[in-house]
Scaffold this motif. Structure first.
Motif, PDB file in Angstrom:
ATOM      1  N   GLU A  35      52.553  44.619  37.451  1.00  0.00           N
ATOM      2  CA  GLU A  35      52.260  45.029  38.829  1.00  0.00           C
ATOM      3  C   GLU A  35      53.406  45.824  39.446  1.00  0.00           C
ATOM      4  OE1 GLU A  35      51.473  41.343  40.814  1.00  0.00           O
ATOM      5  OE2 GLU A  35      49.348  41.441  40.337  1.00  0.00           O
ATOM      6  N   GLY A  67      43.380  43.976  44.942  1.00  0.00           N
ATOM      7  CA  GLY A  67      44.486  43.550  44.090  1.00  0.00           C
ATOM      8  C   GLY A  67      45.597  42.917  44.910  1.00  0.00           C
ATOM      9  N   LYS A  91      46.163  46.629  41.240  1.00  0.00           N
ATOM     10  CA  LYS A  91      45.014  45.899  40.703  1.00  0.00           C
ATOM     11  C   LYS A  91      44.894  46.148  39.211  1.00  0.00           C
ATOM     12  CE  LYS A  91      40.158  45.046  41.336  1.00  0.00           C
ATOM     13  NZ  LYS A  91      38.976  45.295  42.128  1.00  0.00           N
ATOM     14  N   LYS A  92      44.614  45.097  38.472  1.00  0.00           N
ATOM     15  CA  LYS A  92      44.493  45.207  37.019  1.00  0.00           C
ATOM     16  C   LYS A  92      43.129  45.800  36.668  1.00  0.00           C
ATOM     17  CE  LYS A  92      45.402  42.914  32.747  1.00  0.00           C
ATOM     18  NZ  LYS A  92      46.638  43.376  32.242  1.00  0.00           N
ATOM     19  N   TYR A  97      47.576  48.426  35.184  1.00  0.00           N
ATOM     20  CA  TYR A  97      47.405  48.251  36.611  1.00  0.00           C
ATOM     21  C   TYR A  97      47.242  49.605  37.267  1.00  0.00           C
ATOM     22  CZ  TYR A  97      48.725  43.368  36.338  1.00  0.00           C
ATOM     23  OH  TYR A  97      48.755  42.028  36.055  1.00  0.00           O
TER      24      TYR A  97
END
Length: 105
Positions: A35, A67, A91-92, A97
């Motif tokens: 992240e 996310g 956000k994955k 990400y």
């Protein structure tokens, strides 16, 4: 006195070497696999290679739709105010990400 001169020269050369080597190493050090690394990679791609190292990331809440939210403090030399507080969402997606950033409300 000679010893202090050598220490000063070596320290100066080390700092100069770090300043030269850090920007090309940013894509290697910061990838989209974490992240915070994705946010730092976003800053690097936005044209701020040194700020990607010095940015302060403050992890906030996690939203299922957007996310995890981060407050990012970094110096934007393109901005008139300099210090730029930014809100970034990381956000994955699949294997990496994705990052979306803005200045907030």
């Amino acid at each position: 006195m000679k010893r202090f001169t050598k220490i000063g020269l070596w320290s100066g050369l080390l700092i100069l070497l770090l300043l030269i080597v850090l920007p090309p190493l940013s894509p290697v050090v910061f990838s989209n696999e974490t992240e915070s690394g994705a946010i730092r990679h976003y800053l690097y791609e936005a044209g701020h290679p040194y700020q990607s190292y010095t940015a302060i990331l403050d992890k906030r809440m996690a939203d299922p739709e957007y996310g995890r939210m981060y407050d990012v403090m970094w110096y934007d030399y393109d901005s008139e105010t300099g210090m730029t507080p930014t809100i970034c969402y990381s956000k994955k997606t699949a294997q990496q990400y994705s990052v979306s950033c803005g200045t907030g409300p």
